[in-house]
Structures are given as structure tokens and as C-alpha cells.
Design an enzyme around this catalytic site. Structure first.
Site, PDB file in Angstrom:
ATOM      1  N   SER A   1       0.817  -1.221   0.000  1.00  0.00           N
ATOM      2  CA  SER A   1       0.000   0.000   0.000  1.00  0.00           C
ATOM      3  C   SER A   1       0.850   1.271   0.000  1.00  0.00           C
ATOM      4  CB  SER A   1      -0.879  -0.001   1.254  1.00  0.00           C
ATOM      5  OG  SER A   1      -1.472   1.259   1.457  1.00  0.00           O
TER       6      SER A   1
ATOM      7  N   ARG B   1     -16.188   6.395   7.919  1.00  0.00           N
ATOM      8  CA  ARG B   1     -15.862   5.287   8.824  1.00  0.00           C
ATOM      9  C   ARG B   1     -16.077   5.787  10.243  1.00  0.00           C
ATOM     10  NH1 ARG B   1     -10.453   3.920   5.457  1.00  0.00           N
ATOM     11  NH2 ARG B   1     -11.497   3.901   3.434  1.00  0.00           N
TER      12      ARG B   1
ATOM     13  N   LYS C   1      -7.920  -0.671  -9.437  1.00  0.00           N
ATOM     14  CA  LYS C   1      -8.560  -1.329  -8.280  1.00  0.00           C
ATOM     15  C   LYS C   1      -9.813  -0.561  -7.866  1.00  0.00           C
ATOM     16  CE  LYS C   1      -7.587  -2.690  -3.473  1.00  0.00           C
ATOM     17  NZ  LYS C   1      -8.294  -1.763  -2.596  1.00  0.00           N
TER      18      LYS C   1
ATOM     19  N   ASP D   1     -11.188  -8.724  -4.839  1.00  0.00           N
ATOM     20  CA  ASP D   1     -11.004  -8.783  -3.386  1.00  0.00           C
ATOM     21  C   ASP D   1     -12.313  -8.414  -2.707  1.00  0.00           C
ATOM     22  OD1 ASP D   1     -11.235  -5.991  -2.730  1.00  0.00           O
ATOM     23  OD2 ASP D   1      -9.094  -5.674  -3.036  1.00  0.00           O
TER      24      ASP D   1
ATOM     25  N   GLY E   1      -7.666  -8.894   2.269  1.00  0.00           N
ATOM     26  CA  GLY E   1      -7.372  -7.682   3.034  1.00  0.00           C
ATOM     27  C   GLY E   1      -7.274  -7.995   4.513  1.00  0.00           C
TER      28      GLY E   1
HETATM   29  C1  LIG Z   1      -7.389  -1.891   7.446  1.00  0.00           C
HETATM   30  C2  LIG Z   1      -7.528  -1.752   5.963  1.00  0.00           C
HETATM   31  C3  LIG Z   1      -6.696  -0.897   5.278  1.00  0.00           C
HETATM   32  C4  LIG Z   1      -6.804  -0.761   3.891  1.00  0.00           C
HETATM   33  N1  LIG Z   1      -5.920   0.041   3.234  1.00  0.00           N
HETATM   34  C5  LIG Z   1      -5.990   0.116   1.889  1.00  0.00           C
HETATM   35  C6  LIG Z   1      -5.028   0.864   1.161  1.00  0.00           C
HETATM   36  O1  LIG Z   1      -4.101   1.436   1.735  1.00  0.00           O
HETATM   37  N2  LIG Z   1      -5.159   0.927  -0.186  1.00  0.00           N
HETATM   38  C7  LIG Z   1      -6.167   0.280  -0.861  1.00  0.00           C
HETATM   39  O2  LIG Z   1      -6.247   0.377  -2.098  1.00  0.00           O
HETATM   40  N3  LIG Z   1      -7.068  -0.471  -0.207  1.00  0.00           N
HETATM   41  C8  LIG Z   1      -6.995  -0.583   1.146  1.00  0.00           C
HETATM   42  N4  LIG Z   1      -7.883  -1.375   1.807  1.00  0.00           N
HETATM   43  C9  LIG Z   1      -8.845  -2.190   1.034  1.00  0.00           C
HETATM   44  C10 LIG Z   1      -8.232  -3.564   0.690  1.00  0.00           C
HETATM   45  O3  LIG Z   1      -7.222  -3.427  -0.279  1.00  0.00           O
HETATM   46  C11 LIG Z   1      -9.258  -4.543   0.124  1.00  0.00           C
HETATM   47  O4  LIG Z   1      -9.941  -3.929  -0.944  1.00  0.00           O
HETATM   48  C12 LIG Z   1     -10.269  -5.061   1.147  1.00  0.00           C
HETATM   49  O5  LIG Z   1      -9.730  -5.105   2.447  1.00  0.00           O
HETATM   50  C13 LIG Z   1     -10.719  -6.454   0.737  1.00  0.00           C
HETATM   51  O6  LIG Z   1     -11.722  -6.918   1.572  1.00  0.00           O
HETATM   52  P1  LIG Z   1     -11.474  -7.946   2.800  1.00  0.00           P
HETATM   53  O7  LIG Z   1     -10.879  -7.136   3.897  1.00  0.00           O
HETATM   54  O8  LIG Z   1     -12.861  -8.413   3.080  1.00  0.00           O
HETATM   55  O9  LIG Z   1     -10.559  -9.047   2.318  1.00  0.00           O
HETATM   56  C14 LIG Z   1      -7.795  -1.501   3.189  1.00  0.00           C
HETATM   57  C15 LIG Z   1      -8.638  -2.364   3.896  1.00  0.00           C
HETATM   58  C16 LIG Z   1      -8.500  -2.505   5.265  1.00  0.00           C
HETATM   59  C17 LIG Z   1      -9.395  -3.484   5.973  1.00  0.00           C
END
Ligand SMILES: Cc1cc2nc3c(=O)[nH]c(=O)nc-3n(C[C@H](O)[C@H](O)[C@H](O)COP(=O)(O)O)c2cc1C
Length: 351
Positions: A106, A165, A222, A277, A300
Site C-alpha cells: 500500500s 468510517r 482497483k 477482493d 485484506g
Molecule cells: C485496514 C484496511 C486498510 C486498507 N488500506 C488500503 C489501502 O491502503 N489501499 C487500498 O487500495 N485499499 C486498502 N484497503 C482495502 C483492501 O485493499 C481490500 O480492498 C479489502 O480489504 C478487501 O476486503 P477484505 O478485507 O474483506 O478481504 C484496506 C482495507 C482494510 C481493511
């Protein structure tokens, strides 16, 4: 108690993390409808197994963007791993390298990119970019990740503004988080702190050609959820799409990722790779996503649960458990290779 499935890791992490970190990881936007639907939607899909197909050998390997991975399972970009484990993304990178899968690092990583690469020099890594309003900062960062050996640029589209959030607002989390990792190591403080607020609100389709002009890395978008945007992605010559709703953390009440996958896959007509995802928690979930046309899925929150439990070893266990479950799902549906996973495995009438 041994941890035998991904939700066991979730329960352990919930018990052991501070309230604000737990809320940061688990939280969805608004009423968290989409966050919860991401997992529930997988459970609405039924499978059609085939038998008597000699599954004595099941091969989970596949490729993404021409690179071999041990299973169609990767690590989605999530920020601030140091919140849950002392050496944060370095542990994540080591576990990904050991598992032979792709780790999307990230923009909001809490370790420097150089430290992450040094921790796992042989690992396959893509870099996720939150586009900064200052083009020069994007350019510097992209050239830096290119020279560090990252193999693709993942541009996150679904964050022109941050979703609501509620827990993070209550916990005043954002106020306390800054990104020391995005300082240039060579030039000291030449890159300013990259606050979460520093994400471009004006990014447009026409800007993609600028990114294509400054990098040779494949570009993956994405956050696409509709056929219209999928068609535009193909038209703009990007190399891949991640169907994603940011784990339900951005716009609430959008489709679950697995429910959006079919229309996106149909729209791209096989011209570029489609990944997914959101809500992937079991081997059956991986199988269903592949049967509906995803080339690979990304995790994630489960990675953060593993990290919170046992650092690098926790992430390795999460990846191992899911890969083993996926192998079992393949064997039980009669698939000997990833290429044999197709739509006939899905019971459409129940969708
Ligand atoms: C704590 C957290 C931080 C995240 N940070 C980013 C990020 O920095 N960049 C991004 O594109 N997506 C971020 N996401 C989204 C994840 O890349 C992803 O789309 C998502 O978590 C997938 O769902 P899941 O948690 O059910 O597997 C974040 C998600 C979480 C839970």
C-alpha cells in the site's frame, strides 16, 4: 487453541488488539452493509461438483501478469501494518515471499519501501498508488517502486474522498496517523508527509495516459464494480482490473464484490485479467471467484488478523490454510488444475 480457519484468526485478533486498531481493521463505511454482504454473497452461491476425475494430483499454481504464483491468492493493499505487529509490512513481505504469492504493498505502508524489499528481496510485489494531487510526487514514487523491482502499479479508484468510517472518527484515528515511509530515503524529508487526505479528488480517465507515459509497469485499476467502467478500463489500455469495493470501507450499499464480478468479466471479454477482493475467507470462496472469471483473489483483513496473531508466521498460516482449503475445494469439485475451474461449477439458479 489451534487456529484452523481464517475466522479463528479474526476472533483471536479481535481479542488481542486495542479497540482503535480493531475498529480500524474491521470497520466498514456507514452501516457496513457492503462489508457484511461481501462475505454473505459468497454463501449464496452453490457449487456443482464433478466426480471420478482422478484428483490424486491437484495443482494450484497459476500466473498473474505473466508471473507464476503458487496459488491464485494474494495480499490486497492495506495500510499501517505496524499498528498490528512491530515490523509490520516487513513481516507481511516475508510471509508472501515464503508462500510464493503476490503482495500488493500500500501507499500507506508503515515501513519504508526499501525495508520491505530488503526483507523479502525475491518476493513478487505490486505497488498500490493513492494518486496524490501533486503529479511530481506520483512520478517520484512510481520511479522509486520501479527501481525497487515492483512488477505492477495498482491505482485505487474508489477513494476520491474517504468513506464515512464512524469508528475511526470516534477514535480520532486519522489524526494520529502519518506516513513516514513516503519520505525519500535518499533525500531525507524531500517528500512531505503523505496524509490520508492527500488523495486526488480530481482524477479522471484521461489522466491514465499520463501514468502510462511515465512508467512501463502494467497498470491495474482497483475498485471497479460496473460494466461501464470495465469497458472504459479496456478502452484505456490498462492491463488488469481488481473488482473491489474496498472491503466495504468506501461507498456503502454497493454490490458485494463477488456479485459485481460477473458483469465486469463479461464486459472485458477476456482482453485483460480480472481479479477480485472482498470477503474471501474460505477455499470455496476462492474457487467460486475463479469459476466466475477472476484470475486471482486478494485478501485484506485476514492478512492483518494473521499478522496480529503471530506476525510473519501468522500471515504464513493464513495463506497456508486458505491454499490448503482451496486445494481441497478443487479436489472435491473434480478440478485438477486452475485451468479446469469454470462456470459449470456454479449453480446459477441459486444466484
Ligand atoms: C485496514 C484496511 C486498510 C486498507 N488500506 C488500503 C489501502 O491502503 N489501499 C487500498 O487500495 N485499499 C486498502 N484497503 C482495502 C483492501 O485493499 C481490500 O480492498 C479489502 O480489504 C478487501 O476486503 P477484505 O478485507 O474483506 O478481504 C484496506 C482495507 C482494510 C481493511
Amino acid at each position: 487453541m489451534s487456529l484452523v480457519c481464517l475466522t479463528d484468526f479474526q476472533a483471536y485478533a479481535r481479542e488481542h488488539l486495542s479497540k482503535s486498531t480493531r475498529d480500524f481493521i474491521e470497520g466498514g463505511a456507514d452501516d457496513s452493509v457492503t462489508r457484511d454482504d461481501n462475505t454473505a454473497a459468497f454463501k449464496r452461491i452453490r457449487l456443482r461438483p464433478r466426480y471420478l476425475r482422478d484428483v490424486s494430483e491437484v495443482d494450484t499454481r497459476t500466473t498473474i501478469q505473466g508471473e507464476e504464483i503458487s496459488a491464485p491468492i494474494g495480499i490486497a493493499p492495506t495500510g499501517f501494518h505496524c499498528l498490528v505487529w512491530p515490523d509490520g509490512e516487513m513481516s507481511t513481505a516475508r510471509a508472501a515471499q515464503a508462500a510464493g504469492i503476490c503482495y500488493i504493498t500500500s501507499t500507506l505502508a508503515s515501513c519504508s519501501l526499501e525495508d520491505i524489499v530488503t526483507a523479502a528481496p525475491e518476493g513478487l510485489r505490486w505497488f498500490q498508488l493513492y494518486v496524490h494531487p501533486d503529479r511530481q510526487l506520483n512520478k517520484q514514487l512510481i520511479h522509486r517502486v520501479e527501481s525497487l523491482g515492483f512488477k505492477a502499479l495498482v491505482i485505487t479508484l474508489d477513494t476520491p474522498v474517504c468513506g464515512n468510517r464512524r469508528y475511526d472518527i470516534q477514535n480520532q484515528l486519522r489524526r494520529n496517523l502519518t506516513l513516514k515511509d513516503l519520505q525519500s530515503p535518499k533525500k531525507g524529508n524531500s517528500l512531505p508527509y503523505f496524509q490520508m487526505a492527500s488523495i486526488s479528488t480530481s482524477l479522471c480517465w484521461k489522466d491514465l495516459s499520463w501514468f502510462q507515459s511515465i512508467t512501463r509497469l502494467p497498470i491495474i485499476l482497483k475498485g471497479i464494480l460496473t460494466r461501464e467502467d470495465a469497458e472504459l478500463a479496456v478502452k484505456h489500455n490498462v492491463q488488469g482490473i481488481i473488482v473491489s469495493n474496498h472491503g466495504g470501507r468506501q461507498l456503502d450499499e454497493v454490490l458485494a464484490s463477488i456479485d459485481a464480478l460477473t458483469e465486469v468479466v463479461a464486459a472485458v471479454k477476456g482482453k485483460i485479467e480480472v481479479y477480485l477482493d472482498g470477503g474471501v475467507r474460505t477455499g470455496n470462496d476462492v474457487l467460486k471467484a475463479l469459476a466466475l472469471g477472476a484470475k486471482c483473489v486478494f485478501l485484506g483483513r485476514p492478512i492483518l488478523w494473521g499478522l496480529a496473531c503471530k506476525g510473519e508466521h501468522g500471515v504464513k498460516e493464513v495463506l497456508n490454510i486458505l491454499t490448503n482449503e482451496f486445494r481441497t475445494s478443487m479436489a472435491l469439485t473434480g478440478c485438477r488444475s486452475v485451468a479446469e475451474i469454470n462456470r459449470h461449477l456454479i449453480q446459477f439458479s441459486r444466484l
